[in-house]
Design a protein around this motif. Structure first.
Motif, PDB file in Angstrom:
ATOM      1  N   LEU A  49      -7.268   1.250  -6.543  1.00 44.44           N
ATOM      2  CA  LEU A  49      -7.656   0.164  -6.747  1.00 44.44           C
ATOM      3  C   LEU A  49      -8.788  -0.308  -5.444  1.00 44.44           C
ATOM      4  O   LEU A  49      -9.279  -1.173  -5.198  1.00 44.44           O
ATOM      5  CB  LEU A  49      -6.575  -0.572  -6.259  1.00 44.44           C
ATOM      6  CG  LEU A  49      -5.733  -0.701  -7.486  1.00 44.44           C
ATOM      7  CD1 LEU A  49      -4.324  -1.742  -7.227  1.00 44.44           C
ATOM      8  CD2 LEU A  49      -6.384  -1.135  -8.656  1.00 44.44           C
ATOM      9  N   GLY A  50      -8.789   0.933  -4.533  1.00 42.96           N
ATOM     10  CA  GLY A  50      -9.778   1.092  -3.156  1.00 42.96           C
ATOM     11  C   GLY A  50      -9.169  -0.035  -2.085  1.00 42.96           C
ATOM     12  O   GLY A  50     -10.280  -0.672  -1.447  1.00 42.96           O
ATOM     13  N   ILE A  51      -8.178  -0.125  -2.151  1.00 41.65           N
ATOM     14  CA  ILE A  51      -7.421  -1.068  -1.037  1.00 41.65           C
ATOM     15  C   ILE A  51      -6.467  -0.248  -0.300  1.00 41.65           C
ATOM     16  O   ILE A  51      -5.665   0.491  -0.560  1.00 41.65           O
ATOM     17  CB  ILE A  51      -6.830  -2.403  -1.798  1.00 41.65           C
ATOM     18  CG1 ILE A  51      -5.581  -1.991  -2.690  1.00 41.65           C
ATOM     19  CG2 ILE A  51      -7.637  -3.076  -2.521  1.00 41.65           C
ATOM     20  CD1 ILE A  51      -4.692  -3.135  -3.010  1.00 41.65           C
ATOM     21  N   TRP A  52      -6.020  -1.250   1.136  1.00 42.03           N
ATOM     22  CA  TRP A  52      -4.847  -0.795   1.871  1.00 42.03           C
ATOM     23  C   TRP A  52      -3.839  -1.891   1.393  1.00 42.03           C
ATOM     24  O   TRP A  52      -4.159  -3.056   1.382  1.00 42.03           O
ATOM     25  CB  TRP A  52      -5.304  -0.943   3.343  1.00 42.03           C
ATOM     26  CG  TRP A  52      -5.716   0.374   3.852  1.00 42.03           C
ATOM     27  CD1 TRP A  52      -7.206   0.551   3.996  1.00 42.03           C
ATOM     28  CD2 TRP A  52      -5.291   1.531   4.262  1.00 42.03           C
ATOM     29  NE1 TRP A  52      -7.379   1.866   4.227  1.00 42.03           N
ATOM     30  CE2 TRP A  52      -6.158   2.376   4.674  1.00 42.03           C
ATOM     31  CE3 TRP A  52      -3.914   1.887   4.336  1.00 42.03           C
ATOM     32  CZ2 TRP A  52      -5.915   3.632   5.179  1.00 42.03           C
ATOM     33  CZ3 TRP A  52      -3.669   3.150   4.806  1.00 42.03           C
ATOM     34  CH2 TRP A  52      -4.654   3.969   5.218  1.00 42.03           C
ATOM     35  N   ALA A  53      -2.816  -1.411   1.140  1.00 41.94           N
ATOM     36  CA  ALA A  53      -1.470  -2.435   0.943  1.00 41.94           C
ATOM     37  C   ALA A  53      -0.305  -2.413   1.800  1.00 41.94           C
ATOM     38  O   ALA A  53      -0.127  -1.302   2.211  1.00 41.94           O
ATOM     39  CB  ALA A  53      -1.294  -2.373  -0.367  1.00 41.94           C
ATOM     40  N   MET A  54       0.163  -3.519   2.283  1.00 43.85           N
ATOM     41  CA  MET A  54       1.510  -3.239   2.895  1.00 43.85           C
ATOM     42  C   MET A  54       2.773  -3.329   1.383  1.00 43.85           C
ATOM     43  O   MET A  54       2.745  -4.083   0.808  1.00 43.85           O
ATOM     44  CB  MET A  54       1.950  -4.686   3.564  1.00 43.85           C
ATOM     45  CG  MET A  54       3.340  -4.631   3.930  1.00 43.85           C
ATOM     46  SD  MET A  54       3.797  -3.392   5.162  1.00 43.85           S
ATOM     47  CE  MET A  54       3.190  -3.887   6.770  1.00 43.85           C
ATOM     48  N   GLU A  55       3.679  -2.349   1.611  1.00 45.43           N
ATOM     49  CA  GLU A  55       4.692  -2.039   0.408  1.00 45.43           C
ATOM     50  C   GLU A  55       5.732  -2.368   1.042  1.00 45.43           C
ATOM     51  O   GLU A  55       6.224  -1.936   1.971  1.00 45.43           O
ATOM     52  CB  GLU A  55       4.506  -0.680  -0.127  1.00 45.43           C
ATOM     53  CG  GLU A  55       5.603  -0.249  -1.042  1.00 45.43           C
ATOM     54  CD  GLU A  55       5.551   1.292  -1.250  1.00 45.43           C
ATOM     55  OE1 GLU A  55       4.741   1.822  -1.907  1.00 45.43           O
ATOM     56  OE2 GLU A  55       6.406   2.011  -0.600  1.00 45.43           O
ATOM     57  N   ILE A  56       6.686  -3.128   0.604  1.00 46.99           N
ATOM     58  CA  ILE A  56       7.918  -3.594   0.969  1.00 46.99           C
ATOM     59  C   ILE A  56       8.884  -3.448  -0.324  1.00 46.99           C
ATOM     60  O   ILE A  56       8.479  -4.192  -1.488  1.00 46.99           O
ATOM     61  CB  ILE A  56       7.951  -5.335   1.511  1.00 46.99           C
ATOM     62  CG1 ILE A  56       6.870  -5.132   2.486  1.00 46.99           C
ATOM     63  CG2 ILE A  56       9.314  -5.543   1.792  1.00 46.99           C
ATOM     64  CD1 ILE A  56       6.357  -6.786   3.061  1.00 46.99           C
ATOM     65  N   ILE A  57       9.956  -2.984  -0.037  1.00 46.26           N
ATOM     66  CA  ILE A  57      10.952  -2.827  -1.058  1.00 46.26           C
ATOM     67  C   ILE A  57      12.184  -3.298  -0.626  1.00 46.26           C
ATOM     68  O   ILE A  57      12.854  -2.924   0.662  1.00 46.26           O
ATOM     69  CB  ILE A  57      11.173  -1.428  -1.615  1.00 46.26           C
ATOM     70  CG1 ILE A  57       9.397  -0.752  -2.079  1.00 46.26           C
ATOM     71  CG2 ILE A  57      12.019  -1.242  -2.689  1.00 46.26           C
ATOM     72  CD1 ILE A  57       9.696   0.588  -2.364  1.00 46.26           C
ATOM     73  N   ILE A  58      12.705  -4.112  -1.255  1.00 44.59           N
ATOM     74  CA  ILE A  58      14.001  -5.143  -0.922  1.00 44.59           C
ATOM     75  C   ILE A  58      15.004  -4.444  -1.814  1.00 44.59           C
ATOM     76  O   ILE A  58      14.784  -4.870  -3.161  1.00 44.59           O
ATOM     77  CB  ILE A  58      13.884  -6.221  -0.545  1.00 44.59           C
ATOM     78  CG1 ILE A  58      12.753  -6.575   0.451  1.00 44.59           C
ATOM     79  CG2 ILE A  58      15.142  -6.890  -0.161  1.00 44.59           C
ATOM     80  CD1 ILE A  58      12.470  -7.960   0.654  1.00 44.59           C
TER      81      ILE A  58
END
Length: 83
Positions: A49-58
């Motif tokens: 996707l050509g992005i930086w992402a914050m991944e949060i898993i709860i």
């Protein structure tokens, strides 16, 4: 986020909607949350996707399910690089 992903990756909305969440998250991260029952977060580059992402898993104990959040942080990352 959808508009940014489409603009940055050249991917249409329809193509994004056909994607599975597991195409963007690391299965090891999910396994860690399932085994520890603790919140997990990391920043990652989603190349497709050509992005930086914050991944949060709860882990949600009441329903024995996971909540996965992917937040586009590309602009924030670019701002930090300029400083």
């Amino acid at each position: 986020m959808q508009q940014k992903m489409r603009r940055n990756s050249g991917t249409s909305r329809e193509e994004i909607l056909k994607c599975f969440l597991f195409e963007f998250i690391d299965v090891e991260d999910v396994e860690q949350v399932l085994s520890t029952r603790k919140i997990f977060s990391t920043r990652r580059k989603i190349e497709s996707l050509g992005i930086w992402a914050m991944e949060i898993i709860i882990y949600i104990e009441k329903s024995a399910s996971l909540l996965v959040i992917l937040q586009d942080i590309s602009q924030r990352k670019r701002r930090k690089q300029k400083i």
